[in-house]
Design a protein around this motif. Sequence first.
Motif, short mmCIF file in Angstrom:
data_model
loop_
_atom_site.label_atom_id
_atom_site.label_comp_id
_atom_site.label_asym_id
_atom_site.label_seq_id
_atom_site.Cartn_x
_atom_site.Cartn_y
_atom_site.Cartn_z
N THR A 157 1.06 -0.41 18.04
CA THR A 157 -0.86 0.43 16.57
C THR A 157 -0.63 1.56 17.19
O THR A 157 -1.75 2.00 15.92
CB THR A 157 -1.47 -0.76 16.37
OG1 THR A 157 -1.78 -1.59 17.36
CG2 THR A 157 -0.67 -1.80 15.48
N TYR A 216 -2.37 4.97 16.27
CA TYR A 216 -3.21 5.82 15.75
C TYR A 216 -3.90 6.83 15.89
O TYR A 216 -3.93 8.08 15.83
CB TYR A 216 -4.48 4.63 15.95
CG TYR A 216 -5.02 4.63 15.12
CD1 TYR A 216 -5.76 4.18 14.50
CD2 TYR A 216 -4.50 2.47 15.52
CE1 TYR A 216 -6.22 3.13 13.31
CE2 TYR A 216 -4.88 1.65 14.58
CZ TYR A 216 -6.45 1.84 13.66
OH TYR A 216 -6.28 0.78 12.90
N GLN A 269 1.47 -0.55 8.83
CA GLN A 269 1.86 -1.28 9.83
C GLN A 269 2.66 -2.37 8.26
O GLN A 269 3.81 -2.78 8.95
CB GLN A 269 1.24 -1.97 10.16
CG GLN A 269 0.41 -1.27 11.38
CD GLN A 269 -0.93 -1.41 11.37
OE1 GLN A 269 -1.71 -2.18 11.06
NE2 GLN A 269 -0.44 0.32 12.24
N MET A 315 4.10 -7.44 16.46
CA MET A 315 3.46 -6.61 16.38
C MET A 315 1.68 -7.11 17.12
O MET A 315 2.21 -8.74 17.06
CB MET A 315 2.56 -6.46 14.87
CG MET A 315 2.13 -4.86 14.56
SD MET A 315 1.63 -5.00 12.83
CE MET A 315 3.02 -4.49 11.93
N ILE A 342 -4.17 -9.21 14.22
CA ILE A 342 -2.99 -8.90 13.39
C ILE A 342 -2.18 -9.94 12.55
O ILE A 342 -2.11 -9.86 11.14
CB ILE A 342 -1.50 -8.95 14.06
CG1 ILE A 342 -1.80 -7.82 15.38
CG2 ILE A 342 -0.55 -8.65 13.98
CD1 ILE A 342 -2.19 -6.02 14.46
#
Length: 218
Positions: free
Chosen positions: A33, A37, A114, A125, A130
């Motif tokens: 993740t 970003y 996602q 993940m 999450i």
Amino acid sequence: MSYSIAIDGPAGAGKSTIAKRIAKQKGYIYVDTGAMYRAMALFLIRENITADESEKISAKCKEADISIEYRDGEQIVLLNGENVNGLIRTEEVGNMASASSVNGDVRKKLVELQQKLAATTDVVMDGRDIGTCVLPNADLKIYLTASSRVRAERRYKELIEKGMTAELDKIEQDIIERDYRDMNREISPLKQAEDAILVDSSDMTIEEVVSKIISLAS
């Protein structure tokens, strides 16, 4: 049908190390993740938007399509179809990622991306929300933790091995303070999802944690 594993937990619990190993063993995609970003930050920089232009960030971020694939065993981060692996690790991109990640619209867009990834591919993940926010319907949810002392000792060892000086008590204090911030923040606070399985790695090796989670996933 795709299968998703969500691993949440506090800083220093070893989430990304564990998640990467599980993904490798299972042949799943590890969804980095942080890299997503950074890809968003690169997109905003290319649009000549600065970190303090929050309204422009909110408007523009909707145009970015970011995904992750594996090619020849390597994780590829795609920004509007372009492999940006070699471009997202700069200081400039890191600073922009830090500034833009607090923008609610950036966060919303990346969560959508996602979720889209998890709907079509087997994924692992990790993060702090999450199982509670990003993948509330994950097939397996793990809350990975360890005592603050153990987490501090792991961090201390890492720093010493890099030849840096460190104070164990100070590291532990920082971890306790970060836990408090993460658990009490307004947006998506860190908490164990009701249907998550608690795994305390304080007295476990990395291999033991990985095999335990894999046995829960099979």
